[in-house]
Motif scaffolding. Structure first.
Motif, PDB file in Angstrom:
ATOM      1  N   MET A 213       0.834  -1.202   0.000  1.00  0.00           N
ATOM      2  CA  MET A 213       0.000   0.000   0.000  1.00  0.00           C
ATOM      3  C   MET A 213       0.872   1.256   0.000  1.00  0.00           C
ATOM      4  SD  MET A 213      -3.040  -0.865  -0.479  1.00  0.00           S
ATOM      5  CE  MET A 213      -3.529   0.856  -0.496  1.00  0.00           C
ATOM      6  N   GLU A 214       1.951   1.225   0.754  1.00  0.00           N
ATOM      7  CA  GLU A 214       2.857   2.375   0.767  1.00  0.00           C
ATOM      8  C   GLU A 214       3.416   2.629  -0.629  1.00  0.00           C
ATOM      9  OE1 GLU A 214       7.078   3.891   2.712  1.00  0.00           O
ATOM     10  OE2 GLU A 214       6.282   1.938   3.274  1.00  0.00           O
ATOM     11  N   SER A 215       3.876   1.595  -1.285  1.00  0.00           N
ATOM     12  CA  SER A 215       4.436   1.754  -2.627  1.00  0.00           C
ATOM     13  C   SER A 215       3.398   2.291  -3.593  1.00  0.00           C
ATOM     14  CB  SER A 215       5.003   0.426  -3.134  1.00  0.00           C
ATOM     15  OG  SER A 215       6.193   0.123  -2.453  1.00  0.00           O
ATOM     16  N   ALA A 216       2.188   1.758  -3.529  1.00  0.00           N
ATOM     17  CA  ALA A 216       1.133   2.221  -4.435  1.00  0.00           C
ATOM     18  C   ALA A 216       0.804   3.690  -4.178  1.00  0.00           C
ATOM     19  CB  ALA A 216      -0.114   1.354  -4.273  1.00  0.00           C
ATOM     20  N   MET A 217       0.704   4.067  -2.928  1.00  0.00           N
ATOM     21  CA  MET A 217       0.320   5.440  -2.602  1.00  0.00           C
ATOM     22  C   MET A 217       1.428   6.446  -2.894  1.00  0.00           C
ATOM     23  SD  MET A 217      -1.872   4.644   0.773  1.00  0.00           S
ATOM     24  CE  MET A 217      -3.208   5.815   0.732  1.00  0.00           C
ATOM     25  N   ILE A 218       2.655   6.016  -2.819  1.00  0.00           N
ATOM     26  CA  ILE A 218       3.770   6.917  -3.126  1.00  0.00           C
ATOM     27  C   ILE A 218       3.754   7.325  -4.590  1.00  0.00           C
ATOM     28  CG2 ILE A 218       6.296   6.881  -3.450  1.00  0.00           C
ATOM     29  CD1 ILE A 218       6.458   5.817  -0.578  1.00  0.00           C
ATOM     30  N   LEU A 219       3.260   6.462  -5.467  1.00  0.00           N
ATOM     31  CA  LEU A 219       3.186   6.815  -6.889  1.00  0.00           C
ATOM     32  C   LEU A 219       2.386   8.103  -7.073  1.00  0.00           C
ATOM     33  CD1 LEU A 219       2.512   3.312  -8.485  1.00  0.00           C
ATOM     34  CD2 LEU A 219       4.713   4.447  -8.086  1.00  0.00           C
ATOM     35  N   ALA A 220       1.246   8.176  -6.421  1.00  0.00           N
ATOM     36  CA  ALA A 220       0.393   9.363  -6.554  1.00  0.00           C
ATOM     37  C   ALA A 220       0.963  10.558  -5.793  1.00  0.00           C
ATOM     38  CB  ALA A 220      -1.017   9.050  -6.065  1.00  0.00           C
ATOM     39  N   SER A 221       1.443  10.321  -4.580  1.00  0.00           N
ATOM     40  CA  SER A 221       1.903  11.460  -3.775  1.00  0.00           C
ATOM     41  C   SER A 221       3.168  12.096  -4.348  1.00  0.00           C
ATOM     42  CB  SER A 221       2.112  11.053  -2.320  1.00  0.00           C
ATOM     43  OG  SER A 221       3.170  10.143  -2.192  1.00  0.00           O
ATOM     44  N   LYS A 222       4.085  11.297  -4.838  1.00  0.00           N
ATOM     45  CA  LYS A 222       5.309  11.864  -5.410  1.00  0.00           C
ATOM     46  C   LYS A 222       5.037  12.548  -6.744  1.00  0.00           C
ATOM     47  CE  LYS A 222       8.144  11.023  -2.153  1.00  0.00           C
ATOM     48  NZ  LYS A 222       8.777  12.123  -1.424  1.00  0.00           N
ATOM     49  N   PHE A 223       4.081  12.020  -7.505  1.00  0.00           N
ATOM     50  CA  PHE A 223       3.679  12.706  -8.739  1.00  0.00           C
ATOM     51  C   PHE A 223       3.128  14.086  -8.404  1.00  0.00           C
ATOM     52  CE2 PHE A 223       0.184  14.024 -11.462  1.00  0.00           C
ATOM     53  CZ  PHE A 223       0.861  14.203 -12.653  1.00  0.00           C
ATOM     54  N   SER A 224       2.234  14.119  -7.432  1.00  0.00           N
ATOM     55  CA  SER A 224       1.627  15.382  -7.035  1.00  0.00           C
ATOM     56  C   SER A 224       2.690  16.368  -6.555  1.00  0.00           C
ATOM     57  CB  SER A 224       0.595  15.127  -5.936  1.00  0.00           C
ATOM     58  OG  SER A 224      -0.130  16.282  -5.665  1.00  0.00           O
ATOM     59  N   GLY A 225       3.633  15.882  -5.772  1.00  0.00           N
ATOM     60  CA  GLY A 225       4.717  16.741  -5.300  1.00  0.00           C
ATOM     61  C   GLY A 225       5.577  17.262  -6.431  1.00  0.00           C
TER      62      GLY A 225
ATOM     63  N   GLU B 263       4.718  17.674  -9.533  1.00  0.00           N
ATOM     64  CA  GLU B 263       3.952  18.614 -10.352  1.00  0.00           C
ATOM     65  C   GLU B 263       3.811  19.971  -9.680  1.00  0.00           C
ATOM     66  OE1 GLU B 263       2.165  18.212 -13.694  1.00  0.00           O
ATOM     67  OE2 GLU B 263       4.083  17.168 -13.538  1.00  0.00           O
ATOM     68  N   ALA B 264       3.978  20.018  -8.386  1.00  0.00           N
ATOM     69  CA  ALA B 264       3.820  21.269  -7.646  1.00  0.00           C
ATOM     70  C   ALA B 264       5.086  22.126  -7.665  1.00  0.00           C
ATOM     71  CB  ALA B 264       3.423  20.969  -6.208  1.00  0.00           C
ATOM     72  N   MET B 265       6.163  21.629  -8.240  1.00  0.00           N
ATOM     73  CA  MET B 265       7.416  22.385  -8.231  1.00  0.00           C
ATOM     74  C   MET B 265       7.998  22.475  -9.627  1.00  0.00           C
ATOM     75  SD  MET B 265       9.846  19.570  -6.355  1.00  0.00           S
ATOM     76  CE  MET B 265       8.654  18.953  -5.203  1.00  0.00           C
ATOM     77  N   GLU B 266       8.868  23.438  -9.823  1.00  0.00           N
ATOM     78  CA  GLU B 266       9.504  23.631 -11.122  1.00  0.00           C
ATOM     79  C   GLU B 266      10.933  23.101 -11.158  1.00  0.00           C
ATOM     80  OE1 GLU B 266       9.272  27.676 -12.409  1.00  0.00           O
ATOM     81  OE2 GLU B 266       7.087  27.670 -12.413  1.00  0.00           O
TER      82      GLU B 266
ATOM     83  N   LYS C  84      12.073  17.440  -9.101  1.00  0.00           N
ATOM     84  CA  LYS C  84      11.175  16.608  -9.903  1.00  0.00           C
ATOM     85  C   LYS C  84      11.804  15.227 -10.142  1.00  0.00           C
ATOM     86  CE  LYS C  84       8.551  19.923 -12.674  1.00  0.00           C
ATOM     87  NZ  LYS C  84       7.234  19.363 -12.476  1.00  0.00           N
ATOM     88  N   MET C  85      13.092  15.222 -10.484  1.00  0.00           N
ATOM     89  CA  MET C  85      13.781  13.958 -10.746  1.00  0.00           C
ATOM     90  C   MET C  85      13.875  13.101  -9.487  1.00  0.00           C
ATOM     91  SD  MET C  85      14.355  13.504 -13.909  1.00  0.00           S
ATOM     92  CE  MET C  85      15.535  12.172 -13.888  1.00  0.00           C
ATOM     93  N   GLU C  86      14.107  13.727  -8.352  1.00  0.00           N
ATOM     94  CA  GLU C  86      14.155  12.965  -7.098  1.00  0.00           C
ATOM     95  C   GLU C  86      12.818  12.262  -6.852  1.00  0.00           C
ATOM     96  OE1 GLU C  86      15.282  15.994  -4.313  1.00  0.00           O
ATOM     97  OE2 GLU C  86      17.428  15.670  -4.656  1.00  0.00           O
ATOM     98  N   ASN C  87      11.723  12.983  -7.063  1.00  0.00           N
ATOM     99  CA  ASN C  87      10.411  12.365  -6.905  1.00  0.00           C
ATOM    100  C   ASN C  87      10.194  11.265  -7.935  1.00  0.00           C
ATOM    101  OD1 ASN C  87       9.875  14.047  -4.771  1.00  0.00           O
ATOM    102  ND2 ASN C  87       8.238  15.166  -5.759  1.00  0.00           N
TER     103      ASN C  87
END
Length: 151
Positions: A61-73, A75-78, A83-86
């Motif tokens: 569940m952690e791995s699955a949820m990180i996909l969405a949360s790191k994408f969102s993070g 996308e929130a930065m330039e 971006k590459m770290e996420n």
């Protein structure tokens, strides 16, 4: 300590922009696929026996949820480096989730078709991910002192 700065107050136009960006983020195909992977993972974890839920459930569940949360993070930065770290974290968690699906198959916990649905979702995610990462603007990189992604 804090100065009153009327220029930095939140106004309606800020709220509208925030809501627009939020909608765009949640409508992005990569986010939609990440949310699909979360649902597939929930279904698989929900059908595990107690011992396997304890062993694999949280990590899956952690791995699955990180996909969405790191994408969102991302996308929130330039900043390209952030971006590459996420993106790297997303890749690692997608691969981990895929590997765990093979472990569950070896243990005979699920019908192969159910696990294959998850793997297919991860493969679709990978293809969307490649396109998304290619769109990062390398000119927006600020050295963070670690020397990663600077070439």
């Amino acid at each position: 300590m804090w100065e009153d700065d009327n220029d930095s107050e939140w106004d309606e136009s800020d709220e509208e922009e925030f809501q627009r960006m939020k909608r765009n983020r949640f409508q992005h195909p990569l986010m939609q696929k990440a949310l699909e992977i979360i649902k597939l993972t929930q279904a698989i974890v929900g059908s595990l026996d107690e011992a396997r839920t304890e062993l694999y459930g949280g990590q899956m569940m952690e791995s699955a949820m990180i996909l969405a949360s790191k994408f969102s993070g991302a996308e929130a930065m330039e900043n390209y480096i952030h971006k590459m770290e996420n993106a790297v974290q997303m890749k690692l968690h997608a691969r981990s989730l895929s590997s765990m699906s093979y472990q569950l198959a070896l243990e005979g916990t699920h019908a192969e078709e159910h696990l294959q649905l998850l793997r297919d979702g991860i493969e679709d995610f990978r293809k969307l991910f490649i396109t998304w990462v290619k769109g990062f603007d390398k000119s927006k990189r600020e050295d963070d002192g670690w020397g990663v992604f600077m070439d």
